[in-house]
Design a protein around this motif. Sequence first.
Motif, short mmCIF file in Angstrom:
data_model
loop_
_atom_site.label_atom_id
_atom_site.label_comp_id
_atom_site.label_asym_id
_atom_site.label_seq_id
_atom_site.Cartn_x
_atom_site.Cartn_y
_atom_site.Cartn_z
N VAL A 20 -2.31 2.41 -5.37
CA VAL A 20 -3.43 3.26 -4.95
C VAL A 20 -3.07 4.11 -3.72
O VAL A 20 -3.81 5.02 -3.36
N LEU A 21 -1.92 3.83 -3.09
CA LEU A 21 -1.51 4.61 -1.93
C LEU A 21 -0.50 5.69 -2.31
O LEU A 21 -0.75 6.88 -2.13
N CYS A 22 0.66 5.28 -2.84
CA CYS A 22 1.69 6.28 -3.14
C CYS A 22 1.54 6.88 -4.54
O CYS A 22 1.97 8.00 -4.80
N SER A 31 -3.57 -4.11 -5.27
CA SER A 31 -3.64 -2.71 -5.73
C SER A 31 -2.57 -1.78 -5.14
O SER A 31 -2.64 -0.58 -5.34
N VAL A 32 -1.62 -2.32 -4.39
CA VAL A 32 -0.57 -1.46 -3.85
C VAL A 32 0.82 -1.98 -4.24
O VAL A 32 0.98 -3.15 -4.61
N CYS A 33 1.82 -1.11 -4.13
CA CYS A 33 3.19 -1.51 -4.45
C CYS A 33 3.79 -2.29 -3.28
O CYS A 33 3.23 -2.31 -2.17
N LYS A 34 4.92 -2.88 -3.51
CA LYS A 34 5.56 -3.74 -2.51
C LYS A 34 5.92 -2.96 -1.24
O LYS A 34 5.71 -3.42 -0.12
N GLU A 35 6.47 -1.75 -1.42
CA GLU A 35 6.90 -0.95 -0.26
C GLU A 35 5.72 -0.51 0.60
O GLU A 35 5.77 -0.60 1.83
N HIS A 78 -12.13 2.11 -4.40
CA HIS A 78 -10.96 1.49 -5.03
C HIS A 78 -10.02 0.87 -3.99
O HIS A 78 -9.08 0.16 -4.36
N PHE A 79 -10.29 1.10 -2.71
CA PHE A 79 -9.47 0.49 -1.65
C PHE A 79 -9.95 -0.92 -1.28
O PHE A 79 -9.35 -1.56 -0.43
N GLN A 80 -11.02 -1.38 -1.90
CA GLN A 80 -11.62 -2.66 -1.48
C GLN A 80 -10.66 -3.85 -1.62
O GLN A 80 -10.63 -4.73 -0.75
#
Length: 210
Positions: A20-22, A31-35, A78-80
């Motif tokens: 959801v970030l990159c 909801s985010v990747c490892k990096e 969606h950032f929750q």
Amino acid sequence: MLQFITPLLHKAIQSISPCVLCGVDRQHQHSVCKECWQQMPWSKSTVQRQEMDIQVACHYGYPIDRIIQKFKYEQQLHFQNLLAGALFELRLPKIQAIVPMPISTERLLERGYNQSLIVAKIMAKQLNIPIWQPVTRLQQHSQKGLSRLERLDHIEQQFQISTTSKLRYRRVLILDDVVTTGSSIHALKLKLEELGCQKIYAACIASAES
């Protein structure tokens, strides 16, 4: 059988969904990747405000500052999962209930939701404990031009006990998005003490300079 299918389905969807970030790599956790997860401005520490220890997951810097702003003011809900996940990085104490920071009816009408309550619901479900909302908040006015003591007194007057229920919890966690001066957390703590709470902890997603 169905209760096992849902988590598996969720995990399968997550494994093919973009961060959801990159928006490039696949989601790894929350909801985010490892990096992106590793590059969060982690603090995972305790700050002291108003003579109260408050656990904070991050420093209020990029990208968490923008994420919180979008979540809070632009309805980007969606950032929750990311925000709740950040709080789970803390060593949370054993508690009986979560008390999300209340917002005034005016603020609720402006935004359509209480951002702290949304995150609190995810945490409460994960921890298998209730959300407790025995205190309401009156109209929130600007604190500009007020001295420190006037500001504290002004904020304390905004909080009111609203419950008539005899239900009480002794060990609770106040949950807020950003702590700056800690005045709101302190004011809420005083009301919870009036209700008989004996251990009142606080956790925030990020801390900004007071």
